[in-house]
Design a protein around this motif. Structure first.
Motif, PDB file in Angstrom:
ATOM      1  N   LEU A 149       0.827  -1.198   0.000  1.00 50.32           N
ATOM      2  CA  LEU A 149       0.000   0.000   0.000  1.00 50.32           C
ATOM      3  C   LEU A 149       0.867   1.258   0.000  1.00 50.32           C
ATOM      4  O   LEU A 149       0.668   2.170  -0.808  1.00 50.32           O
ATOM      5  CB  LEU A 149      -0.928  -0.013   1.217  1.00 50.32           C
ATOM      6  N   ARG A 150       1.852   1.297   0.893  1.00 47.21           N
ATOM      7  CA  ARG A 150       2.754   2.460   0.936  1.00 47.21           C
ATOM      8  C   ARG A 150       3.510   2.599  -0.385  1.00 47.21           C
ATOM      9  O   ARG A 150       3.671   3.712  -0.893  1.00 47.21           O
ATOM     10  CB  ARG A 150       3.716   2.337   2.102  1.00 47.21           C
ATOM     11  N   ALA A 151       3.950   1.485  -0.958  1.00 54.76           N
ATOM     12  CA  ALA A 151       4.676   1.532  -2.231  1.00 54.76           C
ATOM     13  C   ALA A 151       3.788   2.080  -3.348  1.00 54.76           C
ATOM     14  O   ALA A 151       4.248   2.852  -4.201  1.00 54.76           O
ATOM     15  CB  ALA A 151       5.203   0.150  -2.585  1.00 54.76           C
ATOM     16  N   ALA A 152       2.523   1.690  -3.361  1.00 53.93           N
ATOM     17  CA  ALA A 152       1.603   2.181  -4.381  1.00 53.93           C
ATOM     18  C   ALA A 152       1.427   3.691  -4.272  1.00 53.93           C
ATOM     19  O   ALA A 152       1.469   4.412  -5.275  1.00 53.93           O
ATOM     20  CB  ALA A 152       0.247   1.480  -4.257  1.00 53.93           C
ATOM     21  N   PHE A 153       1.232   4.198  -3.052  1.00 55.98           N
ATOM     22  CA  PHE A 153       1.073   5.631  -2.883  1.00 55.98           C
ATOM     23  C   PHE A 153       2.377   6.368  -3.179  1.00 55.98           C
ATOM     24  O   PHE A 153       2.354   7.478  -3.717  1.00 55.98           O
ATOM     25  CB  PHE A 153       0.548   5.970  -1.490  1.00 55.98           C
ATOM     26  N   ASP A 154       3.511   5.759  -2.894  1.00 56.00           N
ATOM     27  CA  ASP A 154       4.797   6.359  -3.247  1.00 56.00           C
ATOM     28  C   ASP A 154       4.896   6.535  -4.768  1.00 56.00           C
ATOM     29  O   ASP A 154       5.348   7.577  -5.256  1.00 56.00           O
ATOM     30  CB  ASP A 154       5.965   5.508  -2.753  1.00 56.00           C
ATOM     31  N   ARG A 155       4.446   5.518  -5.521  1.00 53.14           N
ATOM     32  CA  ARG A 155       4.484   5.610  -6.983  1.00 53.14           C
ATOM     33  C   ARG A 155       3.561   6.714  -7.490  1.00 53.14           C
ATOM     34  O   ARG A 155       3.894   7.435  -8.433  1.00 53.14           O
ATOM     35  CB  ARG A 155       4.118   4.271  -7.616  1.00 53.14           C
ATOM     36  N   VAL A 156       2.401   6.871  -6.866  1.00 54.35           N
ATOM     37  CA  VAL A 156       1.468   7.937  -7.267  1.00 54.35           C
ATOM     38  C   VAL A 156       2.114   9.297  -7.035  1.00 54.35           C
ATOM     39  O   VAL A 156       2.081  10.174  -7.906  1.00 54.35           O
ATOM     40  CB  VAL A 156       0.132   7.824  -6.502  1.00 54.35           C
ATOM     41  N   VAL A 157       2.717   9.473  -5.875  1.00 54.52           N
ATOM     42  CA  VAL A 157       3.362  10.754  -5.551  1.00 54.52           C
ATOM     43  C   VAL A 157       4.496  11.043  -6.531  1.00 54.52           C
ATOM     44  O   VAL A 157       4.631  12.159  -7.035  1.00 54.52           O
ATOM     45  CB  VAL A 157       3.874  10.754  -4.090  1.00 54.52           C
ATOM     46  N   GLU A 158       5.317  10.040  -6.806  1.00 57.92           N
ATOM     47  CA  GLU A 158       6.448  10.221  -7.722  1.00 57.92           C
ATOM     48  C   GLU A 158       5.985  10.564  -9.139  1.00 57.92           C
ATOM     49  O   GLU A 158       6.630  11.344  -9.837  1.00 57.92           O
ATOM     50  CB  GLU A 158       7.302   8.959  -7.753  1.00 57.92           C
TER      51      GLU A 158
END
Length: 90
Positions: free
Chosen positions: A4-13
């Protein structure tokens, strides 16, 4: 939670200079909000609610609003309890 954190990190990036709308299940979004602000606990999100997270230039994430019930859906579950359901003894 790592996924979940990785997915949101990708969205932010992928969107460093703009606003992003993320649509998902309430439990998933509530769990993510709880990782950003442990003081919230696991947030009960009404259906169609809006939560706002600010991501600063240094990557700091802050929950500005959690579970704003813009559609007036209330906090009831998707499946209501039948009225004939037995009430547990206290």
């Amino acid at each position: 939670m790592d996924r979940l954190r990785a997915a949101f990190d990708r969205v932010v990036e992928a969107h460093p200079d703009g606003h992003v709308l993320v649509v998902g299940h309430g439990l998933t979004l509530g769990a993510w909000l709880a990782t950003l602000d442990p003081g919230l606990g696991l947030v009960a999100l009404p259906n169609a609610s809006v939560s706002t997270v600010q991501v600063d230039a240094d990557g700091t994430r802050r929950v500005l609003a959690a579970g704003v019930d813009v559609a007036a859906q209330g906090f009831g579950s998707a499946r209501s309890v039948p009225t004939s359901a037995p009430v547990p003894a206290a």
